[in-house]
Design an enzyme around this catalytic site. Structure first.
Site, short mmCIF file in Angstrom:
data_model
loop_
_atom_site.label_atom_id
_atom_site.label_comp_id
_atom_site.label_asym_id
_atom_site.label_seq_id
_atom_site.Cartn_x
_atom_site.Cartn_y
_atom_site.Cartn_z
N GLY A 1 10.57 -2.99 -3.11
CA GLY A 1 10.39 -3.81 -4.30
C GLY A 1 11.06 -3.09 -5.46
O GLY A 1 10.85 -1.89 -5.63
N TYR B 1 0.85 -1.20 0.00
CA TYR B 1 0.00 0.00 0.00
C TYR B 1 0.87 1.24 0.00
O TYR B 1 1.92 1.28 0.65
CB TYR B 1 -0.89 0.00 1.26
CG TYR B 1 -1.41 1.37 1.64
CD1 TYR B 1 -2.48 1.94 0.96
CD2 TYR B 1 -0.82 2.09 2.67
CE1 TYR B 1 -2.95 3.22 1.30
CE2 TYR B 1 -1.28 3.35 3.02
CZ TYR B 1 -2.34 3.91 2.33
OH TYR B 1 -2.79 5.16 2.66
N ALA C 1 9.20 2.23 0.45
CA ALA C 1 8.09 3.01 1.00
C ALA C 1 8.19 2.96 2.51
O ALA C 1 7.95 1.91 3.12
CB ALA C 1 6.76 2.45 0.52
N GLY D 1 11.40 1.05 -5.68
CA GLY D 1 12.27 1.34 -4.54
C GLY D 1 11.66 1.01 -3.20
O GLY D 1 11.23 -0.12 -2.97
N CYS E 1 2.65 -7.65 1.63
CA CYS E 1 3.78 -8.43 1.09
C CYS E 1 3.50 -9.93 1.11
O CYS E 1 4.43 -10.74 1.01
CB CYS E 1 5.07 -8.11 1.83
SG CYS E 1 5.48 -6.35 1.85
#
Length: 234
Positions: free
Chosen positions: A162, A94, A175, A173, A191
């Site tokens: 990710g 998210y 979060a 990149g 995840c």
């Protein structure tokens, strides 16, 4: 080797618009690498780093499973959120307001050609940043990202990661949850990992709001140190 990184702060920006922009920068670097190889030239390839904050959105990586999304299309609309299947690694995550998202678009030929080392360095940037706030964040074996209280029943994730890489050029990149609305994570299995909580920096510090400008400055500093690079403003 070019170790200068062009820094851009995109502010609050739609996920798809930002993804398209990443793809443009990514293609620009890859095309230059192909040209250099074809024409036997050594034109330096650029590197970019994008800071951005997204409106509520869920993204599913190419190795993810739709079963980890717990909302249907109508429920997504009710939540004011969007959903995209994307080309990074990892499962579902998210993004939303109160979360600092960093997209390094680097030519790793300018740094080192090792994607696992790259991910570990990204994690280290987050770990060092959180240490400045008195938090002992760490890696969780086999689970990319940054966690607190690993190996205990209270393990919780504070930063998801990710990436995608092709011809040693990276995109997507990390979060980092800073002032995130954690309720939005209840709509997914983050995840794809069941039974582990998600947290945010403001929650861990017991404050209503953390200064995000300050956090970005610390991330920038530690990124420069870890990658032995220099940021230049675009």
């Amino acid at each position: 080797m070019n170790k200068k990184i062009k820094l851009q702060d995109l502010g609050l920006r739609d996920y798809k618009d930002t993804w398209d922009y990443q793809e443009e920068l990514f293609k620009q670097i890859v095309d230059l690498k192909i040209q250099n190889r074809r024409e036997n030239t050594t034109i330096p390839t650029p590197n970019y780093f994008l800071f951005v904050e997204h409106p509520h959105v869920y993204t599913l990586g190419k190795s993810g499973h739709m079963s980890n999304m717990l909302l249907n299309e109508e429920q997504l609309k009710e939540k004011g959120a969007t959903f995209y299947k994307i080309n990074r690694g990892g499962d579902i995550t998210y993004h939303g307001p109160g979360q600092i998202v960093g997209y390094p678009i680097l030519d790793l030929d300018n740094f080192f050609t090792d994607i696992h080392k790259y991910l570990r360095f990204l994690e280290e940037v987050i770990i060092l940043t959180l240490k400045e706030y008195g938090l002992e964040a760490e890696r969780s074996p086999g689970e990319t990202g940054v966690w607190l209280d690993v190996g205990t029943p209270f393990a919780r994730k504070i930063c998801a990661m990710g990436v995608r890489a092709s011809r040693w050029v990276t995109m997507h990149g990390f979060a980092l949850n800073v002032n995130a609305n954690l309720g939005y994570f209840d709509n997914i299995i983050p995840c794809g990992i069941r039974g582990k909580a998600v947290t945010s920096l403001n929650v861990e510090l017991g404050v209503k709001e953390v200064n995000e400008v300050e956090v970005r400055a610390k991330l920038q500093k530690h990124f420069s140190e870890c990658f032995e690079s220099e940021f230049v403003l675009e």
